[in-house]
Design an enzyme around this catalytic site. Structure first.
Site, PDB file in Angstrom:
ATOM      1  N   SER B 175       3.690  14.563  26.005  1.00 23.53           N
ATOM      2  CA  SER B 175       4.883  14.605  25.247  1.00 23.53           C
ATOM      3  C   SER B 175       5.370  13.138  25.034  1.00 23.53           C
ATOM      4  CB  SER B 175       6.048  15.136  26.331  1.00 23.53           C
ATOM      5  OG  SER B 175       6.934  15.752  25.323  1.00 23.53           O
ATOM      6  N   ARG B 245      20.479  21.134  27.279  1.00 25.74           N
ATOM      7  CA  ARG B 245      19.135  21.541  28.026  1.00 25.74           C
ATOM      8  C   ARG B 245      18.785  22.832  27.879  1.00 25.74           C
ATOM      9  NH1 ARG B 245      15.020  18.878  30.577  1.00 25.74           N
ATOM     10  NH2 ARG B 245      14.291  19.757  32.493  1.00 25.74           N
ATOM     11  N   ASP B 340       2.392  25.144  21.270  1.00 31.06           N
ATOM     12  CA  ASP B 340       3.252  24.441  21.520  1.00 31.06           C
ATOM     13  C   ASP B 340       3.901  24.206  20.081  1.00 31.06           C
ATOM     14  OD1 ASP B 340       4.887  21.908  21.600  1.00 31.06           O
ATOM     15  OD2 ASP B 340       3.082  20.800  22.563  1.00 31.06           O
ATOM     16  N   HIS B 373       4.840  24.125  24.812  1.00 28.16           N
ATOM     17  CA  HIS B 373       5.083  22.594  25.105  1.00 28.16           C
ATOM     18  C   HIS B 373       4.612  22.284  26.447  1.00 28.16           C
ATOM     19  CE1 HIS B 373       5.663  18.486  24.155  1.00 28.16           C
ATOM     20  NE2 HIS B 373       6.746  18.563  24.818  1.00 28.16           N
ATOM     21  N   ASP B 374       5.314  22.969  27.325  1.00 26.32           N
ATOM     22  CA  ASP B 374       5.083  22.673  28.896  1.00 26.32           C
ATOM     23  C   ASP B 374       3.980  22.895  29.471  1.00 26.32           C
ATOM     24  OD1 ASP B 374       7.707  21.959  29.449  1.00 26.32           O
ATOM     25  OD2 ASP B 374       8.551  23.563  30.424  1.00 26.32           O
TER      26      ASP B 374
END
Lengths: 395, 395
Positions: B175, B245, B340, B373-374
């Site tokens: 990232s 967040r 992602d 993405h994680d």
């Protein structure tokens, strides 16, 4: 019935103080004005809560024919209103679906009588959080009950009766409006002959709900929100509402089209090394957020996002969308846009599959996107021509 | 140099008050502790602003070999820290990249000496908004200057000299960490032999910037933010930071995986017709938002999202990414995950294309996503095995 003014007329000579407009485009319905209808019988919502009655504000375009067979109901999207086509006196901004509604357009006002109501729960004039609760004599505010798409369908059915329409030639709409069309076709199948469901989905995904939840959190955590009693407090949750709208706008455009429109262009040609606007896209979002605050009510926005979350017509059919679709009698038109990521083409295909599993009459086209979800509002020739071709079959 | 404690040791007998952990997994570096290095020479940032000096907090795992040739720099993502692997005393929560760093893992601590610093501008211990500005004797707060990825590279180069490392065997990260790797390879090409750029992009898209802008607006418009002086005011922009967040978490998961994880599951089995948690995904986001507020500083979050926005290594090469890549000497590994949507596979392929146009040595794999993405943080066998295979070639 409270009548806001005469039904719209395209005669430019009637335009008294209409600053910018003296001649309306030939393919516009021209000058229009909203009307209102009051329904005083109690109305039980899906939640079980009973409204003592309600008012619907609506516009109409075109003429109802003698046997009442040429009426079309237009359903609006999340923050839309009854003002779908033509121009209000004093304004040069046309209704939200001016691309589709008018003489010679897909929803041809030379052929059809078009009815476009504002949904209850909103803030466009129909009964909602800004209205007075007769039980208290004060505005409902945050006490206005959550309404569902089903509730809209049944409230609009009252308007239909009021207008002496026994069956819609078609019910049409995009986004949440398209979802309303689907609920109409399932709940009151003999009340419409055609259904056009554009840029919609059979229910929200977890991601769709997640975006709504972030928007709601922004509004509800704004101290100016005052638990929804901001009007009594003389405040307004402007920041929260602007954040909600900014977030919405990200989902209305595709990544690609946002890239083409703004790229990484710098507003002042160089980085500021600060938090003021550096990139054009920041300026765009801030503008959209601030503009929205002037026209929309926060309690309505909360409520309408919940209406979206709750929409799930298959729920009462054992989560079987095809079973729900088996109730449909209308010929259906489903349209999606290939870069819409709010309600992607895949979501429309789920619906088409269910309609076909249920052996229903459905046409489906996935159009080349120009901007993303907002494409359903735009003048995209392939889309308008195809929609027009299907509407030719609406009798 | 301020030493927080001895370098980590995996001997379980040393674990005094470590509640949960008495035995560390055999493939973990085990008990670790952060160290710190102070650099007192003035440090000019890309903005032109000069820091009088700075401190870097970092962890190391494994042993530096005699000729200093086995050192690997790990770069963390947006809200990451120096705690990339192993366990802190008293905690049973491993570092953020425990999947990749340890004996026998892709970043094999039996072979390599791993250095993992916290970025300046953050709030993990390195100099940032929470640090004291020596010129005023008070915490920097919102006056801390915007730092760039280039600034991180040059600050880390000072740590490299401090540790007597003349060239990294590899610089690796995911990232924003992957972007830092790319900047290292372009800016200081003779200082690294290998570069692993995972789940990154050569620059942010307009949509990426748009999400950051909404997050920043949420923080800055929280009245408790007090123009960044919340600590002096005894307040904390908890709501704004939580919204930021929540929004981040939507982008860390794919629509599909969010659907699989939460679907439309109702927490209490029925609709509440209100605004409390109905859907599991709402509960998840609220939890993630509230947990983040405890560990992260709002001024840092603002600053780090700006660092992301500004990252664009091609800018100083006439917006020609291939020209920027022509400076690279390292062998490159680029990896993406096919669902992602924060930094999509397409963005990694842009980088790979530029590396190939520049005739560089690059391996590229697009992995099957598990969550989006994680994924770069997860134990996905195909990913770890492929990364491991490439790391075998790092000498």
């Amino acid at each position: 019935m409270l009548n806001f003014g005469a039904y719209g007329c395209a005669n430019a000579e009637h335009v008294g103080y209409n600053a910018g407009m003296t001649n309306y485009p030939a393919d516009s319905v021209g000058l229009v004005a909203p009307q209102a209808a009051n329904f005083n019988e109690p109305f039980t919502l899906e939640s079980g809560i009973q409204l003592p009655g309600f008012e619907l504000v609506y516009e109409t375009y075109g003429e109802l024919n003698a046997d009442g067979s040429n009426a079309i109901l237009v359903c609006h999207a999340l923050t839309g209103t009854h003002h779908a086509a033509g121009y209000h006196e004093g304004s040069d901004k046309p209704g939200w679906w001016e691309t589709c509604i008018g003489p010679g357009k897909p929803i041809d006002t030379n052929r059809f009588f078009v009815v476009s109501p504002n949904n209850i729960g909103g803030c466009g004039g129909s009964t909602g959080p800004l209205s007075v609760n007769p039980a208290t004599g004060k505005a409902w505010g945050p006490e206005f009950p959550i309404v569902t798409v089903k509730d809209w369908v049944h409230s609009q059915a009252r308007l239909m009766a009021h207008l002496n329409i026994s069956q819609w030639a078609a019910v049409v709409g995009g986004s949440l409006g398209g979802m309303t069309v689907l609920q109409w076709a399932i709940d009151l199948p003999d009340k419409l002959r055609h259904a056009a469901i554009i840029a919609a989905a059979p229910k929200l995904s977890a991601q769709n709900i997640a975006f709504n939840e972030v928007a709601r959190t922004a509004i509800r955590s704004d101290p100016a929100f005052c638990d929804g009693h901001y009007r009594e407090q003389g405040s307004k949750p402007q920041q929260g509402l602007a954040i909600a709208r900014m977030l919405g706008h990200i989902t209305y455009l595709s990544d690609d089209s946002m890239g083409k429109k703004f790229g990484r262009d710098l507003r002042d040609g160089k980085l500021s090394f600060g938090f003021d606007v550096d990139f054009e896209v920041e300026s765009y979002l801030r503008y959209q957020g601030s503009r929205f605050v002037d026209r929309f009510d926060a309690n309505s926005y909360l409520l309408l996002t919940r209406t979206l979350d709750y929409f799930d017509p298959a729920r009462e059919y054992g989560d079987d969308l095809a079973a729900a679709c088996r109730r449909i009698q209308a010929r259906c038109f489903v349209a999606s846009f290939n870069k819409d990521w709010r309600f992607s083409s895949k979501r429309s295909r789920e619906l088409v599959k269910a309609l076909l599993d249920a052996d229903r009459d459905v046409s489906y086209i996935d159009f080349e996107s120009r901007v993303g979800h907002d494409d359903f509002l735009l003048n995209i020739p392939q889309y308008l021509e195809s929609f027009n071709a299907w509407m030719e079959g609406v009798r």
